[in-house]
Design an enzyme around this catalytic site. Structure first.
Site, PDB file in Angstrom:
ATOM      1  N   GLY A  52       5.285  -0.348  -5.482  1.00  0.00           N
ATOM      2  CA  GLY A  52       6.189   0.296  -6.436  1.00  0.00           C
ATOM      3  C   GLY A  52       7.218  -0.734  -6.825  1.00  0.00           C
ATOM      4  O   GLY A  52       6.873  -1.863  -7.150  1.00  0.00           O
ATOM      5  N   CYS A  84       2.464  -4.465  -1.028  1.00  0.00           N
ATOM      6  CA  CYS A  84       3.232  -4.972  -2.169  1.00  0.00           C
ATOM      7  C   CYS A  84       4.728  -4.681  -1.999  1.00  0.00           C
ATOM      8  O   CYS A  84       5.338  -5.236  -1.092  1.00  0.00           O
ATOM      9  CB  CYS A  84       2.657  -4.427  -3.477  1.00  0.00           C
ATOM     10  SG  CYS A  84       3.027  -5.503  -4.869  1.00  0.00           S
ATOM     11  N   HIS A 181      -2.522  -4.645  -3.674  1.00  0.00           N
ATOM     12  CA  HIS A 181      -2.729  -3.195  -3.600  1.00  0.00           C
ATOM     13  C   HIS A 181      -4.149  -2.920  -3.112  1.00  0.00           C
ATOM     14  O   HIS A 181      -5.093  -3.032  -3.887  1.00  0.00           O
ATOM     15  CB  HIS A 181      -2.566  -2.558  -4.981  1.00  0.00           C
ATOM     16  CG  HIS A 181      -1.153  -2.476  -5.448  1.00  0.00           C
ATOM     17  ND1 HIS A 181      -0.405  -1.327  -5.383  1.00  0.00           N
ATOM     18  CD2 HIS A 181      -0.338  -3.419  -5.967  1.00  0.00           C
ATOM     19  CE1 HIS A 181       0.803  -1.559  -5.848  1.00  0.00           C
ATOM     20  NE2 HIS A 181       0.872  -2.823  -6.220  1.00  0.00           N
ATOM     21  N   GLU A 183      -5.296  -0.050  -2.299  1.00  0.00           N
ATOM     22  CA  GLU A 183      -5.609   1.377  -2.495  1.00  0.00           C
ATOM     23  C   GLU A 183      -6.175   1.648  -3.882  1.00  0.00           C
ATOM     24  O   GLU A 183      -6.514   2.767  -4.198  1.00  0.00           O
ATOM     25  CB  GLU A 183      -4.348   2.225  -2.250  1.00  0.00           C
ATOM     26  CG  GLU A 183      -3.301   2.251  -3.362  1.00  0.00           C
ATOM     27  CD  GLU A 183      -2.471   0.970  -3.474  1.00  0.00           C
ATOM     28  OE1 GLU A 183      -2.814  -0.050  -2.856  1.00  0.00           O
ATOM     29  OE2 GLU A 183      -1.485   0.991  -4.230  1.00  0.00           O
TER      30      GLU A 183
HETATM   31  N1  GLN Z   1       3.220  -3.804  -7.330  1.00  0.00           N
HETATM   32  C1  GLN Z   1       4.347  -3.897  -6.680  1.00  0.00           C
HETATM   33  O1  GLN Z   1       4.595  -3.191  -5.676  1.00  0.00           O
HETATM   34  C2  GLN Z   1       5.321  -4.867  -7.245  1.00  0.00           C
HETATM   35  C3  GLN Z   1       6.453  -5.208  -6.348  1.00  0.00           C
HETATM   36  C4  GLN Z   1       7.665  -5.593  -7.171  1.00  0.00           C
HETATM   37  N2  GLN Z   1       7.449  -6.834  -7.884  1.00  0.00           N
HETATM   38  C5  GLN Z   1       8.887  -5.674  -6.268  1.00  0.00           C
HETATM   39  O2  GLN Z   1       9.401  -6.714  -6.058  1.00  0.00           O
HETATM   40  O3  GLN Z   1       9.312  -4.688  -5.753  1.00  0.00           O
END
Ligand code: GLN
EC number: 4.3.3.6
Length: 206
Positions: A52, A84, A181, A183
């Protein structure tokens, strides 16, 4: 397999890609619960922190008073997997926090790594890689979306995958982190690894 059907996993559901994790875990026979409040952690064996936006998720963790309960969950033997943005939340230190945050952002500090946000450059914000992962027979279809990388990895951590010379999957005992990711492609192998190895705290073969 005993244990697997009764493994109880929470998915932090404040923001981001939590529904997909739910579906894969359920397909593997785990009992899944969405976590929004500290009380939701009771009785769980493991928790997934999804992808996220880590700055938004950090703000919501403060709002919902979840920082200390998550640390206590880990201290009491619970397993954690950050994907992520979730991986950023697990790290000891975070590089690349937005300037309006004074260049720093809060994290749980449960994984001995320094994580660099958006490590793969603005021009290539997203890509998919057939990623060789230690312990898997064939590469994993890894989706990277504005992904971080683990730029410093402590001695207690094992790097399980690298992409473009950067560590992108790291494990330290009951804490697993993937910069990508896992998932989004329907491949359940890493969720199975979390349930069978990380939650059970099986030793990583060095
Ligand atoms: N797909 C993602 O979860 C991106 C992470 C996002 N760039 C962050 O730093 O929070």
């Amino acid at each position: 397999m005993a244990g697997k059907a009764s493994t109880r996993i929470g998915v932090l559901a404040l923001q981001g890609a939590f529904r997909e994790h739910r579906q894969l875990l359920a397909a593997l026979g785990a009992e899944v619960r969405e976590v929004r409040l500290p009380g939701d952690l009771a009785g769980l064996d493991g928790v997934i922190l999804p992808g996220g936006e880590s700055t938004t998720m950090a703000r919501l963790l403060t709002e919902y008073a979840l920082w200390e309960p998550l640390r206590a969950f880990h201290a009491a033997g619970g397993a954690l997997w950050g994907t992520c943005a979730g991986a950023i939340l697990l790290a000891h230190s975070v590089l690349g926090a937005p300037p309006q945050f004074g260049g720093r952002q809060d994290s749980l500090g449960l994984l001995d790594v320094t994580v660099q946000r958006n490590a793969f450059g603005r021009q290539i914000n997203s890509f998919t890689d057939a990623l060789p992962v230690r312990g898997l027979d064939t590469p994993f279809p890894a989706v990277f979306i504005r992904a971080p990388a683990f730029v410093k990895v402590g001695v207690g951590c094992t790097v399980l995958a690298t992409a473009r010379d950067q560590a992108v999957m790291v494990r330290q005992d009951r804490v697993l982190a993937t910069a990508f990711h896992p998932e989004l492609t329907g491949d359940t192998r890493l969720h199975a690894y979390f349930l069978e190895d990380v939650v059970q705290n099986k030793v990583v073969n060095k």
